[in-house]
Design an enzyme around this catalytic site. Sequence first.
Site, PDB file in Angstrom:
ATOM      1  CG  ASP A   4      -6.621   1.834  -7.543  1.00 30.45           C
ATOM      2  OD1 ASP A   4      -6.032   0.928  -6.935  1.00 30.45           O
ATOM      3  OD2 ASP A   4      -7.086   2.841  -6.980  1.00 30.45           O
ATOM      4  CB  SER A  53     -10.299   0.705  -7.138  1.00 34.25           C
ATOM      5  OG  SER A  53      -9.826   1.216  -8.334  1.00 34.25           O
ATOM      6  CD  GLU A 100      -3.111  -0.031   0.062  1.00 32.70           C
ATOM      7  OE1 GLU A 100      -3.168   0.399  -1.106  1.00 32.70           O
ATOM      8  OE2 GLU A 100      -3.736  -1.021   0.462  1.00 32.70           O
ATOM      9  CB  SER A 140     -12.172   6.308  -9.460  1.00 29.12           C
ATOM     10  OG  SER A 140     -11.011   5.805  -8.852  1.00 29.12           O
TER      11      SER A 140
HETATM   12  P1  ADP Z   1     -12.827   4.868  -5.029  1.00 30.50           P
HETATM   13  O1  ADP Z   1     -12.091   4.737  -6.313  1.00 30.50           O
HETATM   14  O2  ADP Z   1     -12.058   4.335  -3.865  1.00 30.50           O
HETATM   15  O3  ADP Z   1     -14.204   4.297  -5.071  1.00 30.50           O
HETATM   16  P2  ADP Z   1     -12.612   7.660  -5.696  1.00 30.50           P
HETATM   17  O4  ADP Z   1     -12.852   8.894  -4.919  1.00 30.50           O
HETATM   18  O5  ADP Z   1     -11.282   7.453  -6.312  1.00 30.50           O
HETATM   19  O6  ADP Z   1     -12.998   6.432  -4.737  1.00 30.50           O
HETATM   20  O7  ADP Z   1     -13.664   7.552  -6.873  1.00 30.50           O
HETATM   21  C1  ADP Z   1     -15.030   7.800  -6.668  1.00 30.50           C
HETATM   22  C2  ADP Z   1     -15.515   8.718  -7.762  1.00 30.50           C
HETATM   23  O8  ADP Z   1     -15.533   8.025  -9.025  1.00 30.50           O
HETATM   24  C3  ADP Z   1     -16.948   9.184  -7.575  1.00 30.50           C
HETATM   25  O9  ADP Z   1     -16.997  10.334  -6.753  1.00 30.50           O
HETATM   26  C4  ADP Z   1     -17.383   9.503  -9.007  1.00 30.50           C
HETATM   27  O10 ADP Z   1     -16.878  10.758  -9.425  1.00 30.50           O
HETATM   28  C5  ADP Z   1     -16.644   8.425  -9.799  1.00 30.50           C
HETATM   29  N1  ADP Z   1     -17.508   7.236  -9.999  1.00 30.50           N
HETATM   30  C6  ADP Z   1     -17.268   5.983  -9.598  1.00 30.50           C
HETATM   31  N2  ADP Z   1     -18.290   5.150  -9.929  1.00 30.50           N
HETATM   32  C7  ADP Z   1     -19.206   5.909 -10.556  1.00 30.50           C
HETATM   33  C8  ADP Z   1     -20.500   5.644 -11.140  1.00 30.50           C
HETATM   34  N3  ADP Z   1     -21.026   4.424 -11.129  1.00 30.50           N
HETATM   35  N4  ADP Z   1     -21.164   6.700 -11.697  1.00 30.50           N
HETATM   36  C9  ADP Z   1     -20.617   7.926 -11.715  1.00 30.50           C
HETATM   37  N5  ADP Z   1     -19.426   8.230 -11.184  1.00 30.50           N
HETATM   38  C10 ADP Z   1     -18.723   7.249 -10.612  1.00 30.50           C
HETATM   39 MG    MG Z   2     -10.272   5.704  -6.862  1.00 35.94          MG
END
Ligand code: ADP
Ligand code: MG
Length: 392
Positions: free
Chosen positions: A177, A131, A40, A133
């Site tokens: 990721d 992840s 990590e 995103s």
């Molecule tokens: P993680 O990757 O750990 O889940 P992040 O903050 O890196 O957290 O990513 C989350 C962001 O990714 C959300 O705030 C949004 O902008 C985008 N995102 C992820 N999944 C979706 C989805 N299904 N629809 C729209 N945006 C999404």
């Molecule tokens: Mg992310």
Amino acid sequence: MDAVMSEDIKKELGRLYREEFGKSPDIITSAPGRINLIGEHTDYNGGFVLPVAIDRRTYTAAGRRGGDLFIAFSKELSKKTSFEIQPGKFEHSNFWVNYIKGACSLLNELKPVKGLNFAIGSTVPRGSGLSSSAAYVVSIIEAVSRLYEIPLKDIEVPLLAQHIENEFVGVQSGIMDPFVAKFARVNTALLVDARSLEYKYVPISDKCSLVVCVTGVKRALATTEYNKRRQQCQTAVTDLSAKLQRPLVSLRDVTIDDLQSVKEEMDPMLYARAFHVVTESQRALQTVDALNKEDLGLVGKLMLESHMSLRSNYDVSSPELDTFVEIAEQLEGVYGARMTGAGFGGSAICLVDADLEDELSAEIAAKYKDRGYEDGYVFIARTGGGSQIERA
Ligand code: ADP
Ligand code: MG
């Protein structure tokens, strides 16, 4: 993922797409969320990571609309928005559609990309360190590049995804990721050398299961603190380079002996950050050996060491993550536990005896609630495969 469940999501997304855009999508793609078994905060230091894709995925349904307009609908956010791609400098922000805009803009530089409709649906919890995103942006890249027959090499997909998060969203995320979202295979962890981008698959024994513990805490500090850790590592590299009197590109070029030889002269905080990175990368390699020998006890021990180092040396844990780990490590049948992902909330993972997965996950969830944390939840994750075309 349960095949029936994934069929249901695809059907539902196809239906939503037709409802929003009046016709069927030309393509549906998907990419998985992930846990990181160990390694990590090492990827942006050129070290080793060992992530595993899980059976929660993000699906992108897309179709050509002609013209210059792009329209995107996110099922999870219940939001629809439109944009056009403009050449020139882009003001980054974490607006959800920037991931799509980034993908379309960058791919358009390789081959013209005309207007598209998108509907996004996902089973990856958002902002929980799993992840979502990368699953999201990788599934978009796969859809757009396939629709416009843009010749991308496999390795270019995660590189492009990382570039989009860095430049269009403003998170200085590493390669791990998107890499695992692209290349994962079921029943394996993916050892990635974040410097050379070489990777190999490491089988995971069916005697263990992965339990994901979602804290339910919004990671308010995550982006700023993450970017700050990257900066601290860079400062440590400059400092170490001067003290060791040799050029260093990243903390990958530093050994424990190097570090210990200059410990007294270093700022204690920078030393602790560097110490975490160097030992954590070693732990990732030791975990690969332990997995190969099916020594799950040792894998668990390394996971706990990783957590302790993230907590005290890297200072990225949180009371909720520590609570999950504390609860898990006291239970018979748990090999190990640690926070996963960048930290500051998000999720922890536990490696548990496969025969006890139901009892243990229920017990961990109940004990977490007993400690007064109402928003958390726990689920058993199966391993998943990398991005794919679901329907063309
Ligand atoms: P993680 O990757 O750990 O889940 P992040 O903050 O890196 O957290 O990513 C989350 C962001 O990714 C959300 O705030 C949004 O902008 C985008 N995102 C992820 N999944 C979706 C989805 N299904 N629809 C729209 N945006 C999404
Ligand atoms: Mg992310």
